[in-house]
Write a protein that holds these residues in place. Structure first.
Motif, PDB file in Angstrom:
ATOM      1  N   SER A   1     113.301  21.597 -13.491  1.00 33.16           N
ATOM      2  CA  SER A   1     114.477  21.258 -12.688  1.00 33.16           C
ATOM      3  C   SER A   1     115.595  22.271 -12.837  1.00 33.16           C
ATOM      4  O   SER A   1     115.897  22.729 -13.940  1.00 33.16           O
ATOM      5  CB  SER A   1     115.005  19.879 -13.099  1.00 33.16           C
ATOM      6  N   ASP A   2     116.210  22.567 -11.701  1.00 33.01           N
ATOM      7  CA  ASP A   2     117.450  23.337 -11.699  1.00 33.01           C
ATOM      8  C   ASP A   2     118.519  22.475 -12.367  1.00 33.01           C
ATOM      9  O   ASP A   2     118.422  21.244 -12.370  1.00 33.01           O
ATOM     10  CB  ASP A   2     117.843  23.651 -10.257  1.00 33.01           C
ATOM     11  N   ILE A   3     119.520  23.108 -12.941  1.00 29.81           N
ATOM     12  CA  ILE A   3     120.613  22.351 -13.543  1.00 29.81           C
ATOM     13  C   ILE A   3     121.713  22.093 -12.521  1.00 29.81           C
ATOM     14  O   ILE A   3     122.163  20.966 -12.352  1.00 29.81           O
ATOM     15  CB  ILE A   3     121.191  23.076 -14.780  1.00 29.81           C
ATOM     16  N   LEU A   4     122.137  23.142 -11.819  1.00 31.01           N
ATOM     17  CA  LEU A   4     123.262  23.013 -10.896  1.00 31.01           C
ATOM     18  C   LEU A   4     122.785  22.647  -9.502  1.00 31.01           C
ATOM     19  O   LEU A   4     122.222  23.467  -8.777  1.00 31.01           O
ATOM     20  CB  LEU A   4     124.053  24.324 -10.843  1.00 31.01           C
TER      21      LEU A   4
ATOM     22  N   GLY B   1     120.696  29.385 -12.792  1.00 30.25           N
ATOM     23  CA  GLY B   1     121.144  30.714 -12.391  1.00 30.25           C
ATOM     24  C   GLY B   1     122.433  31.106 -13.093  1.00 30.25           C
ATOM     25  O   GLY B   1     122.866  32.247 -13.022  1.00 30.25           O
ATOM     26  N   LYS B   2     123.046  30.148 -13.790  1.00 30.99           N
ATOM     27  CA  LYS B   2     124.296  30.400 -14.504  1.00 30.99           C
ATOM     28  C   LYS B   2     124.178  29.867 -15.930  1.00 30.99           C
ATOM     29  O   LYS B   2     124.790  28.859 -16.283  1.00 30.99           O
ATOM     30  CB  LYS B   2     125.461  29.732 -13.777  1.00 30.99           C
ATOM     31  N   PRO B   3     123.365  30.548 -16.752  1.00 29.28           N
ATOM     32  CA  PRO B   3     123.184  30.067 -18.122  1.00 29.28           C
ATOM     33  C   PRO B   3     124.481  30.126 -18.922  1.00 29.28           C
ATOM     34  O   PRO B   3     125.282  31.043 -18.747  1.00 29.28           O
ATOM     35  CB  PRO B   3     122.136  31.010 -18.702  1.00 29.28           C
ATOM     36  N   SER B   4     124.680  29.121 -19.752  1.00 28.81           N
ATOM     37  CA  SER B   4     125.854  29.121 -20.628  1.00 28.81           C
ATOM     38  C   SER B   4     125.477  28.488 -21.959  1.00 28.81           C
ATOM     39  O   SER B   4     124.532  27.703 -22.044  1.00 28.81           O
ATOM     40  CB  SER B   4     127.013  28.335 -20.000  1.00 28.81           C
ATOM     41  N   TYR B   5     126.213  28.819 -22.948  1.00 26.21           N
ATOM     42  CA  TYR B   5     126.013  28.262 -24.279  1.00 26.21           C
ATOM     43  C   TYR B   5     126.131  26.741 -24.235  1.00 26.21           C
ATOM     44  O   TYR B   5     125.318  26.026 -24.804  1.00 26.21           O
ATOM     45  CB  TYR B   5     127.048  28.881 -25.227  1.00 26.21           C
ATOM     46  N   GLU B   6     127.130  26.255 -23.509  1.00 22.13           N
ATOM     47  CA  GLU B   6     127.394  24.816 -23.460  1.00 22.13           C
ATOM     48  C   GLU B   6     126.239  24.041 -22.823  1.00 22.13           C
ATOM     49  O   GLU B   6     125.806  23.017 -23.353  1.00 22.13           O
ATOM     50  CB  GLU B   6     128.700  24.538 -22.705  1.00 22.13           C
TER      51      GLU B   6
ATOM     52  N   ALA C   1     116.550  30.923 -17.765  1.00 20.78           N
ATOM     53  CA  ALA C   1     117.486  31.546 -16.834  1.00 20.78           C
ATOM     54  C   ALA C   1     116.737  32.035 -15.601  1.00 20.78           C
ATOM     55  O   ALA C   1     115.634  32.550 -15.703  1.00 20.78           O
ATOM     56  CB  ALA C   1     118.219  32.706 -17.512  1.00 20.78           C
ATOM     57  N   LYS C   2     117.351  31.856 -14.436  1.00 18.82           N
ATOM     58  CA  LYS C   2     116.799  32.435 -13.215  1.00 18.82           C
ATOM     59  C   LYS C   2     117.123  33.922 -13.226  1.00 18.82           C
ATOM     60  O   LYS C   2     118.143  34.311 -13.767  1.00 18.82           O
ATOM     61  CB  LYS C   2     117.438  31.786 -11.973  1.00 18.82           C
ATOM     62  N   PRO C   3     116.363  34.761 -12.625  1.00 18.75           N
ATOM     63  CA  PRO C   3     115.187  34.408 -11.839  1.00 18.75           C
ATOM     64  C   PRO C   3     114.001  34.096 -12.737  1.00 18.75           C
ATOM     65  O   PRO C   3     113.829  34.697 -13.781  1.00 18.75           O
ATOM     66  CB  PRO C   3     114.918  35.646 -11.002  1.00 18.75           C
TER      67      PRO C   3
END
Length: 135
Positions: free
Chosen positions: A78-81, A108-113, A128-130
């Motif tokens: 699953s995508d997150i956003l 597509g927008k990985p973050s630590y949080e 992370a995408k791609p």
């Protein structure tokens, strides 16, 4: 707690080929791909079908929940956003509906949080995408 520099997002789905082995007695897994972008759903589906897996897709968290209520899946990618509801919310709900399913979250927008949230909520992996065939 890991530092932000220590966090690494794996950029490829192929590193998880072992996920798709042995769930249904062989190399075939039932996979649900959830992403609001049709092109991403098509690419991931084609990749997984090409590997011999049974794949269904959903364009939203609500669509995914409808499928999960009536069918069993070994893996959910699953995508997150996504609009309205996030992949993190889907992850929490999957833990209640089908706790045996492995959940791979893709962003597509990985973050630590979000990586920390995903791990704490039981995601099998955070990518992370791609998403590609080779790392």
């Amino acid at each position: 707690m890991a530092s932000k520099q220590a966090l690494r997002c794996k950029p490829a789905l192929h590193v998880h080929a072992e996920l798709f082995v042995g769930y249904t007695g062989g190399f075939v897994a039932r996979v649900l791909v959830v992403d609001d972008e049709e092109g991403i759903r098509q690419v991931l589906s084609a990749f997984l079908v090409g590997g011999g897996h049974e794949v269904q897709t959903a364009g939203s968290v609500d669509d995914a929940l409808g499928r999960l209520a009536h069918e069993d899946f070994d893996v959910v990618v699953s995508d997150i956003l996504m609009p309205r509801r996030s992949g993190l919310e889907l992850l929490r709900l999957i833990r209640d509906l089908t706790p045996q399913a492995k959940v791979i979250l893709v962003t597509g927008k990985p973050s630590y949080e979000t990586a920390i949230q995903a791990v704490r909520q039981g995601a099998f992996e955070y990518l992370a995408k791609p998403v590609t065939r080779a790392a």
